[in-house]
Design an enzyme around this catalytic site. Sequence first.
Site, mmCIF file in Angstrom:
data_model
loop_
_atom_site.group_PDB
_atom_site.id
_atom_site.type_symbol
_atom_site.label_atom_id
_atom_site.label_comp_id
_atom_site.label_asym_id
_atom_site.label_seq_id
_atom_site.Cartn_x
_atom_site.Cartn_y
_atom_site.Cartn_z
ATOM 1 N N LYS A 26 -10.118 8.901 21.674
ATOM 2 C CA LYS A 26 -9.290 8.643 22.866
ATOM 3 C C LYS A 26 -8.187 7.641 22.536
ATOM 4 C CE LYS A 26 -11.596 11.244 25.743
ATOM 5 N NZ LYS A 26 -11.041 12.309 26.566
ATOM 6 N N ARG A 49 -17.259 14.642 24.811
ATOM 7 C CA ARG A 49 -17.099 13.394 25.545
ATOM 8 C C ARG A 49 -18.274 12.406 25.460
ATOM 9 N NH1 ARG A 49 -21.138 12.244 28.990
ATOM 10 N NH2 ARG A 49 -21.578 13.771 30.649
ATOM 11 N N THR A 66 -10.414 7.256 28.655
ATOM 12 C CA THR A 66 -11.565 6.447 29.051
ATOM 13 C C THR A 66 -11.239 4.960 29.059
ATOM 14 O OG1 THR A 66 -13.716 5.644 28.242
ATOM 15 C CG2 THR A 66 -12.333 6.727 26.640
ATOM 16 N N GLN A 104 -10.445 6.495 32.516
ATOM 17 C CA GLN A 104 -11.483 6.677 33.518
ATOM 18 C C GLN A 104 -12.740 5.877 33.191
ATOM 19 O OE1 GLN A 104 -12.578 10.399 36.009
ATOM 20 N NE2 GLN A 104 -13.349 10.815 33.977
ATOM 21 N N ASP A 155 -11.625 27.295 28.586
ATOM 22 C CA ASP A 155 -12.786 26.581 28.058
ATOM 23 C C ASP A 155 -13.368 27.412 26.914
ATOM 24 O OD1 ASP A 155 -14.758 24.282 29.751
ATOM 25 O OD2 ASP A 155 -15.489 25.226 27.901
ATOM 26 N N ASN A 156 -13.931 26.750 25.906
ATOM 27 C CA ASN A 156 -14.607 27.496 24.838
ATOM 28 C C ASN A 156 -16.126 27.476 25.035
ATOM 29 O OD1 ASN A 156 -15.261 24.900 24.188
ATOM 30 N ND2 ASN A 156 -14.666 25.002 22.035
ATOM 31 N N LEU A 160 -26.592 5.639 34.678
ATOM 32 C CA LEU A 160 -27.111 5.776 36.033
ATOM 33 C C LEU A 160 -27.930 7.061 36.185
ATOM 34 C CD1 LEU A 160 -27.118 4.402 38.762
ATOM 35 C CD2 LEU A 160 -25.051 5.646 39.333
ATOM 36 N N VAL A 173 -33.647 -0.097 30.094
ATOM 37 C CA VAL A 173 -32.407 -0.864 29.940
ATOM 38 C C VAL A 173 -32.267 -1.218 28.465
ATOM 39 C CG1 VAL A 173 -31.281 -3.053 30.499
ATOM 40 C CG2 VAL A 173 -32.514 -1.785 32.282
ATOM 41 N N TYR A 177 -16.287 8.692 19.417
ATOM 42 C CA TYR A 177 -15.718 9.336 20.613
ATOM 43 C C TYR A 177 -14.575 8.490 21.179
ATOM 44 C CZ TYR A 177 -15.192 9.755 25.648
ATOM 45 O OH TYR A 177 -14.660 9.822 26.904
ATOM 46 N N HIS A 178 -14.831 7.178 21.350
ATOM 47 C CA HIS A 178 -13.777 6.321 21.912
ATOM 48 C C HIS A 178 -12.574 6.250 20.972
ATOM 49 C CE1 HIS A 178 -17.321 4.827 24.260
ATOM 50 N NE2 HIS A 178 -16.430 4.954 25.213
ATOM 51 N N SER A 184 -16.981 3.560 19.552
ATOM 52 C CA SER A 184 -17.702 4.703 18.971
ATOM 53 C C SER A 184 -16.642 5.679 18.461
ATOM 54 C CB SER A 184 -18.564 5.418 20.025
ATOM 55 O OG SER A 184 -17.725 6.126 20.919
ATOM 56 N N ILE A 196 -9.164 25.413 22.183
ATOM 57 C CA ILE A 196 -7.793 24.888 22.053
ATOM 58 C C ILE A 196 -7.624 24.051 20.789
ATOM 59 C CG2 ILE A 196 -7.386 24.940 24.553
ATOM 60 C CD1 ILE A 196 -7.469 21.803 24.384
HETATM 61 N N1 LIG Z 1 -18.070 12.129 32.401
HETATM 62 C C1 LIG Z 1 -17.625 10.879 32.375
HETATM 63 O O1 LIG Z 1 -18.288 9.934 32.836
HETATM 64 C C2 LIG Z 1 -16.268 10.587 31.798
HETATM 65 C C3 LIG Z 1 -15.803 9.260 31.798
HETATM 66 C C4 LIG Z 1 -14.559 8.968 31.239
HETATM 67 C C5 LIG Z 1 -13.775 9.989 30.714
HETATM 68 N N2 LIG Z 1 -14.247 11.272 30.718
HETATM 69 C C6 LIG Z 1 -13.397 12.298 30.095
HETATM 70 O O2 LIG Z 1 -13.240 13.404 30.958
HETATM 71 C C7 LIG Z 1 -13.208 14.621 30.208
HETATM 72 C C8 LIG Z 1 -14.232 15.577 30.768
HETATM 73 O O3 LIG Z 1 -15.528 14.980 30.704
HETATM 74 P P1 LIG Z 1 -16.808 15.763 31.209
HETATM 75 O O4 LIG Z 1 -17.827 14.761 31.554
HETATM 76 O O5 LIG Z 1 -16.401 16.788 32.210
HETATM 77 O O6 LIG Z 1 -17.240 16.473 29.843
HETATM 78 P P2 LIG Z 1 -17.936 17.919 29.632
HETATM 79 O O7 LIG Z 1 -18.439 17.939 28.233
HETATM 80 O O8 LIG Z 1 -18.887 18.208 30.740
HETATM 81 O O9 LIG Z 1 -16.682 18.925 29.769
HETATM 82 C C9 LIG Z 1 -15.758 19.150 28.746
HETATM 83 C C10 LIG Z 1 -15.431 20.637 28.752
HETATM 84 O O10 LIG Z 1 -14.465 20.904 27.724
HETATM 85 C C11 LIG Z 1 -14.849 22.042 26.976
HETATM 86 N N3 LIG Z 1 -14.282 21.898 25.632
HETATM 87 C C12 LIG Z 1 -14.561 20.943 24.694
HETATM 88 N N4 LIG Z 1 -13.833 21.150 23.577
HETATM 89 C C13 LIG Z 1 -13.068 22.254 23.809
HETATM 90 C C14 LIG Z 1 -12.127 22.974 23.041
HETATM 91 N N5 LIG Z 1 -11.843 22.628 21.781
HETATM 92 N N6 LIG Z 1 -11.522 24.058 23.583
HETATM 93 C C15 LIG Z 1 -11.805 24.444 24.860
HETATM 94 N N7 LIG Z 1 -12.714 23.801 25.643
HETATM 95 C C16 LIG Z 1 -13.341 22.719 25.119
HETATM 96 C C17 LIG Z 1 -16.381 22.031 27.019
HETATM 97 O O11 LIG Z 1 -16.952 23.312 26.808
HETATM 98 C C18 LIG Z 1 -16.654 21.505 28.434
HETATM 99 O O12 LIG Z 1 -16.768 22.546 29.381
HETATM 100 C C19 LIG Z 1 -13.496 14.250 28.746
HETATM 101 O O13 LIG Z 1 -12.319 14.255 28.005
HETATM 102 C C20 LIG Z 1 -14.069 12.850 28.839
HETATM 103 O O14 LIG Z 1 -13.755 12.095 27.718
HETATM 104 C C21 LIG Z 1 -15.467 11.594 31.248
#
Ligand SMILES: NC(=O)c1ccc[n+]([C@@H]2O[C@H](COP(=O)([O-])OP(=O)(O)OC[C@H]3O[C@@H](n4cnc5c(N)ncnc54)[C@H](O)[C@@H]3O)[C@@H](O)[C@H]2O)c1
Length: 406
Positions: free
Chosen positions: A193, A101, A145, A216, A31-32, A247, A262, A189-190, A187, A75
């Site tokens: 993905k 995300r 997603t 997800q 993780d970064n 939520l 809402v 973000y989407h 968006s 990464i």
């Molecule tokens: N939380 C949700 O409801 C949800 C829903 C659908 C999909 N997702 C997907 O699940 C994944 C995780 O989501 P989350 O809610 O845990 O997000 P989050 O932001 O809490 O966690 C992501 C982690 O990745 C690390 N990170 C980001 N870019 C990085 C990089 N370049 N190098 C190293 N580390 C990096 C961040 O520091 C963080 O700890 C995401 O890809 C997200 O798109 C999440």
Amino acid sequence: MKILVLGGDGFCGWPCSLRLSARGHDVVIVDNLSRRSIDEELGCQSLTPIVSLPERLAAWRETSSRSIHFTHLDIAQDYDGLLRLIDAQAPDAIVHFAEQRSAPYSMKSSSHKRYTIDNNVRATHNLLAATVESGRDIHIVHLGTMGVYGYHTPGLQLPEGYVRAQLVDSRGTAVESEILFPTNPGSIYHLTKAQDQLLFAYYAKNDGLRITDLHQGIVWGTQTDETAYDDRLINRFDYDGDYGTVLNRFLVQAALGLPLSVHGTGGQTRAFIHLRDSVRCIELALDHAPMRGDRVAIFNQMTETHRVRDLAAIVARLTGATIAYQANPRNEAESNELEVENASMVGFGLEPTTLSGALLDEVTSIAGRYAHRCDASKVPCLSRWTRESLADPDLNLLATKHGMAA
Ligand SMILES: NC(=O)c1ccc[n+]([C@@H]2O[C@H](COP(=O)([O-])OP(=O)(O)OC[C@H]3O[C@@H](n4cnc5c(N)ncnc54)[C@H](O)[C@@H]3O)[C@@H](O)[C@H]2O)c1
């Protein structure tokens, strides 16, 4: 198995790392810590008091007698570091959570748009290129997603990634084909993905990589069995207008005695999954890896769908909160139907946790317990999806009320 968890300090990655470690896998978190830096940028902390990653890992060692190692690495920026890590660790599987995300965060400004594209697309592509260069046969499990499909579905059940289609050639002859379900991101973000999905299809076809892409739904719930062992293992709970999902924002508003906000009509239907089930699905995906040469395995990782206004009504019933309708900052349909196939995960053995069964615990043990840590001014979503919405008087009023420039 030896498993690298990319993004293992995040909301989904932390409980997943603990579960895999508890099951006896050898886990390395990569993780970064960018999510923690974004907390600083937004001036808002997790509602639950999360300790530093080294403290989390020490607490896990104490409570479970198991070790999880940590490598601090970006990464998206450090390709050579990622390749060296893969060579040194020789993982059997890599779970990839490491992306920016939040949809609202990705729409805040052109700099947030560029960051989200640069970070997410480069992170995924670096992982794929490094896996090929390492020469190792590693199963990659990616968290995608449901939003890849978009929310305007043409009256059919969303399939798991692929759809049978009839393509018509210039002579009017129909050709049967099975294609990736057309993407319709809502968006930036989407959009990342959706880009990931094409990268995966290419690397599975060209290099025979074994890849599972989990589409997800919105993850709700805060704790899993492992994060609840000790207060120092508690998981993140985001409630702000950028990272807080609908939520979570309702839950903190109810705990603070505020109306549940809402957006628009609340007719938007979304897919949901409890955190415990999300973690379980990743275990199931790891247990059902595709074979070399298979196309990307795509599974819908969700258990139920709800309209936003129905969610608000459920939380209002549980807590006595009132509901307030506000202008919608997103560029989206006022309402939509959403039917989703999720037969694969249920077939593998997922037993869904339902909102009706587990929401009350979230109301009392998380939102109620930590409401004193909430900064109510951070709850509204103030990102704008389009230039036109910058002139929307209702959105501007909301921004002014919360001390933000329109
Ligand atoms: N939380 C949700 O409801 C949800 C829903 C659908 C999909 N997702 C997907 O699940 C994944 C995780 O989501 P989350 O809610 O845990 O997000 P989050 O932001 O809490 O966690 C992501 C982690 O990745 C690390 N990170 C980001 N870019 C990085 C990089 N370049 N190098 C190293 N580390 C990096 C961040 O520091 C963080 O700890 C995401 O890809 C997200 O798109 C999440």
